[in-house]
Write an enzyme that holds these catalytic residues in place. Structure first.
Site, PDB file in Angstrom:
ATOM      1  N   ARG A 165       9.053 -62.961 -25.421  1.00 33.44           N
ATOM      2  CA  ARG A 165      10.693 -63.305 -25.667  1.00 33.44           C
ATOM      3  C   ARG A 165      11.194 -63.431 -24.285  1.00 33.44           C
ATOM      4  O   ARG A 165      12.461 -63.424 -24.181  1.00 33.44           O
ATOM      5  CB  ARG A 165      11.140 -62.302 -26.621  1.00 33.44           C
ATOM      6  CG  ARG A 165      10.515 -62.059 -27.845  1.00 33.44           C
ATOM      7  CD  ARG A 165      10.996 -63.432 -28.872  1.00 33.44           C
ATOM      8  NE  ARG A 165      10.833 -63.198 -30.234  1.00 33.44           N
ATOM      9  CZ  ARG A 165       9.655 -63.150 -31.070  1.00 33.44           C
ATOM     10  NH1 ARG A 165       8.530 -63.421 -30.053  1.00 33.44           N
ATOM     11  NH2 ARG A 165       9.610 -62.982 -32.075  1.00 33.44           N
ATOM     12  N   SER A 240      14.927 -61.388 -35.886  1.00 25.84           N
ATOM     13  CA  SER A 240      15.202 -60.189 -35.291  1.00 25.84           C
ATOM     14  C   SER A 240      16.163 -60.012 -34.239  1.00 25.84           C
ATOM     15  O   SER A 240      16.548 -60.893 -33.361  1.00 25.84           O
ATOM     16  CB  SER A 240      13.720 -60.082 -34.348  1.00 25.84           C
ATOM     17  OG  SER A 240      12.610 -60.248 -35.160  1.00 25.84           O
ATOM     18  N   GLU A 336      17.916 -59.045 -28.677  1.00 28.34           N
ATOM     19  CA  GLU A 336      17.076 -60.202 -28.398  1.00 28.34           C
ATOM     20  C   GLU A 336      18.119 -61.546 -28.600  1.00 28.34           C
ATOM     21  O   GLU A 336      17.822 -62.641 -28.006  1.00 28.34           O
ATOM     22  CB  GLU A 336      15.910 -60.475 -29.564  1.00 28.34           C
ATOM     23  CG  GLU A 336      15.018 -61.404 -28.887  1.00 28.34           C
ATOM     24  CD  GLU A 336      14.522 -62.273 -30.117  1.00 28.34           C
ATOM     25  OE1 GLU A 336      13.965 -63.465 -29.865  1.00 28.34           O
ATOM     26  OE2 GLU A 336      14.454 -61.880 -31.324  1.00 28.34           O
TER      27      GLU A 336
HETATM   28  N1  EPU Z   1       8.563 -51.943 -39.685  1.00 24.34           N
HETATM   29  C1  EPU Z   1       8.985 -50.941 -40.434  1.00 24.34           C
HETATM   30  N2  EPU Z   1      10.169 -51.005 -41.022  1.00 24.34           N
HETATM   31  C2  EPU Z   1      10.922 -52.414 -40.892  1.00 24.34           C
HETATM   32  C3  EPU Z   1      10.241 -53.480 -40.431  1.00 24.34           C
HETATM   33  C4  EPU Z   1       9.033 -53.167 -39.970  1.00 24.34           C
HETATM   34  O1  EPU Z   1       8.568 -49.763 -40.379  1.00 24.34           O
HETATM   35  O2  EPU Z   1      11.765 -52.296 -41.586  1.00 24.34           O
HETATM   36  C5  EPU Z   1       7.146 -51.912 -39.257  1.00 24.34           C
HETATM   37  C6  EPU Z   1       6.068 -52.699 -39.781  1.00 24.34           C
HETATM   38  O3  EPU Z   1       5.258 -51.741 -41.049  1.00 24.34           O
HETATM   39  C7  EPU Z   1       4.952 -53.053 -39.085  1.00 24.34           C
HETATM   40  C8  EPU Z   1       5.676 -53.350 -37.574  1.00 24.34           C
HETATM   41  O4  EPU Z   1       7.055 -52.748 -37.981  1.00 24.34           O
HETATM   42  O5  EPU Z   1       4.132 -51.837 -38.635  1.00 24.34           O
HETATM   43  C9  EPU Z   1       5.805 -54.782 -37.356  1.00 24.34           C
HETATM   44  O6  EPU Z   1       6.692 -55.348 -38.302  1.00 24.34           O
HETATM   45  P1  EPU Z   1       6.440 -56.978 -38.601  1.00 24.34           P
HETATM   46  O7  EPU Z   1       5.007 -57.337 -38.573  1.00 24.34           O
HETATM   47  O8  EPU Z   1       7.313 -57.261 -39.663  1.00 24.34           O
HETATM   48  O9  EPU Z   1       7.048 -57.503 -37.249  1.00 24.34           O
HETATM   49  P2  EPU Z   1       8.230 -57.355 -36.351  1.00 24.34           P
HETATM   50  O10 EPU Z   1       7.414 -56.837 -35.112  1.00 24.34           O
HETATM   51  O11 EPU Z   1       9.231 -56.456 -36.858  1.00 24.34           O
HETATM   52  C10 EPU Z   1       7.797 -59.416 -34.750  1.00 24.34           C
HETATM   53  C11 EPU Z   1       8.778 -60.635 -34.190  1.00 24.34           C
HETATM   54  C12 EPU Z   1       9.148 -61.584 -35.349  1.00 24.34           C
HETATM   55  C13 EPU Z   1       7.987 -62.029 -36.088  1.00 24.34           C
HETATM   56  C14 EPU Z   1       6.911 -60.976 -36.496  1.00 24.34           C
HETATM   57  C15 EPU Z   1       5.630 -61.466 -37.005  1.00 24.34           C
HETATM   58  C16 EPU Z   1       9.960 -59.582 -32.515  1.00 24.34           C
HETATM   59  C17 EPU Z   1      11.217 -59.194 -31.876  1.00 24.34           C
HETATM   60  N3  EPU Z   1      10.063 -59.691 -33.747  1.00 24.34           N
HETATM   61  O12 EPU Z   1       8.626 -58.617 -35.829  1.00 24.34           O
HETATM   62  O13 EPU Z   1      10.013 -62.632 -34.880  1.00 24.34           O
HETATM   63  O14 EPU Z   1       8.264 -63.052 -37.244  1.00 24.34           O
HETATM   64  O15 EPU Z   1       6.830 -59.943 -35.408  1.00 24.34           O
HETATM   65  O16 EPU Z   1       4.914 -61.779 -36.013  1.00 24.34           O
HETATM   66  O17 EPU Z   1       9.205 -59.583 -31.744  1.00 24.34           O
HETATM   67  C18 EPU Z   1      12.206 -63.372 -34.689  1.00 24.34           C
HETATM   68  O18 EPU Z   1      11.818 -63.205 -33.328  1.00 24.34           O
HETATM   69  O19 EPU Z   1      13.474 -63.578 -34.952  1.00 24.34           O
HETATM   70  C19 EPU Z   1      11.153 -62.974 -35.361  1.00 24.34           C
HETATM   71  C20 EPU Z   1      11.283 -62.832 -36.756  1.00 24.34           C
END
Ligand code: EPU
Length: 340
Positions: A165, A240, A336
């Site tokens: 990012r 995010s 972010e």
């Molecule tokens: N999780 C929780 N609770 C929640 C949300 C997530 O426990 O409410 C845990 C999930 O269980 C999982 C981990 O967090 O173990 C990761 O969750 P997820 O796969 O949904 O991805 P993220 O890390 O929350 C990132 C990006 C997203 C992108 C997704 C998928 C960032 C800041 N965000 O989210 O990007 O779509 O991975 O690759 O890196 C964005 O930047 O706007 C965005 C949506």
């Protein structure tokens, strides 16, 4: 011809749907208009607000400067080698429409980035990424107008200094350039698909697909995103709100003793921890205060729950989340979204 308007609402130009005004506003569709707008701002010593898709900003107050909506349009291609093509999209093209255009032409490489809100021009700023890929994986170069000199400069991948990012345009290059277009190197055959991300694997399995095409992967990503991320057309949000924090692995080891189920992605000295998990386990998931809430299906997304939230209210809500997570986990979340 460039026309400057006064006292315009920015509500249609930010995906949070926050209602603030800008003193001056113009929409540009070519580089000459952009130069005229920048000259106008320079003569009047106005601060600038460059608007792409408005999907990564939080407007906390009225803007006392010139907001420029960047609406440069067009997509062109250039043959590269027998397995790849260079595709250039102008900054004002909608990101997802561009991804669909590439899929229609059987160009591979952007399918995991389907349905990300925003425009092509802002994609290099924060090296947009999702489901195991980032634009740096297919990025070839971009051209940008230097706001000071009006020279058009080309940046290759190395010069963009992409990180998680992160890029040159968020650091040294901040407020110095307007990205005009972005070129990607995409595959025309023998696509290198990336389906390691857990959620994609399970979605493809559910769809009954074992050897996915790039279209299948795009469809899987669209289904995953639609199932947990709110559509900004219906509920204001900017994806995010925070970055996933990267903490010293030693701190992670300590935390793990107390919070056994905390997910983490260790990478040597540093470990990335999902902010969504930290926020959820600080009790914020689905919680609403006034007009603002943490999304019930993905705690990392802050929403304008009633449609009436002010930017300041959203900002204050995010500060409360930062404070809670910090007191429970000693981790300081970083926003972010750009705060204006
Ligand atoms: N999780 C929780 N609770 C929640 C949300 C997530 O426990 O409410 C845990 C999930 O269980 C999982 C981990 O967090 O173990 C990761 O969750 P997820 O796969 O949904 O991805 P993220 O890390 O929350 C990132 C990006 C997203 C992108 C997704 C998928 C960032 C800041 N965000 O989210 O990007 O779509 O991975 O690759 O890196 C964005 O930047 O706007 C965005 C949506």
């Amino acid at each position: 011809m460039m026309t400057i308007q006064e006292n315009i609402s920015l509500q249609p130009y930010n995906t949070f749907g926050v209602a603030t005004n800008t003193h001056f506003f113009t929409e540009i569709t070519n580089v000459e208009e952009l130069k005229s707008a920048l000259t106008f701002a320079k003569e009047k010593e106005l601060p600038l607000l460059l608007l792409g898709g408005g999907s990564n900003i939080l407007l906390t107050k009225d803007f006392e400067g010139l907001a420029i909506k960047l609406s440069l349009k067009g997509i062109s291609t250039q043959e590269n080698d027998e397995n790849s093509v260079l595709v250039t999209a102008e900054a004002g093209e909608n990101w997802h429409q561009f991804v669909l255009w590439c899929l229609d032409h059987q160009y591979g490489g952007l399918e995991n980035l389907s349905l990300i809100p925003g425009n092509v021009g802002t994609s290099p700023m924060q090296n947009i990424g999702a489901y195991g890929t980032e634009i740096k994986d297919t990025f070839f170069e971009c051209t940008a107008l230097n706001i000071e000199t009006f020279n058009i400069e080309t940046f290759n991948k190395e010069q963009c200094q992409f990180g998680y990012r992160e890029s040159f345009f968020k650091r040294e290059g901040k407020n110095k350039y307007v990205i005009l277009n972005v070129t990607f190197q995409l595959t025309t055959q023998h696509h290198k698909t990336s389906v390691e991300y857990g959620a994609i694997q399970s979605e493809l399995e559910e769809m009954g697909i074992s050897t996915p095409t790039i279209q299948d992967i795009s469809n899987a990503v669209i289904r995953i995103r639609q199932s947990k991320l709110p559509d900004p057309k219906l509920i204001g949000n900017a994806g995010s709100f925070f970055k996933n924090p990267v903490i010293p692995t030693s701190l992670y080891e300590t935390l793990k003793q107390k919070f056994e189920n905390m997910p983490a992605y260790p990478n040597g000295e540093f470990t990335k921890v999902p902010a969504g998990w930290l926020i959820e386990h600080s009790g914020w998931k689905g919680k609403q205060i006034g007009n603002v809430a943490s999304h019930a299906k993905q705690a990392l997304v802050i929403i304008n729950a009633t449609g009436e939230a002010s930017g300041q209210e959203i900002f204050d809500f995010s500060t409360q989340i930062i404070d809670s997570v910090k007191s429970q986990y000693s981790i300081e979340l970083e926003r972010e979204v750009n705060i204006i």
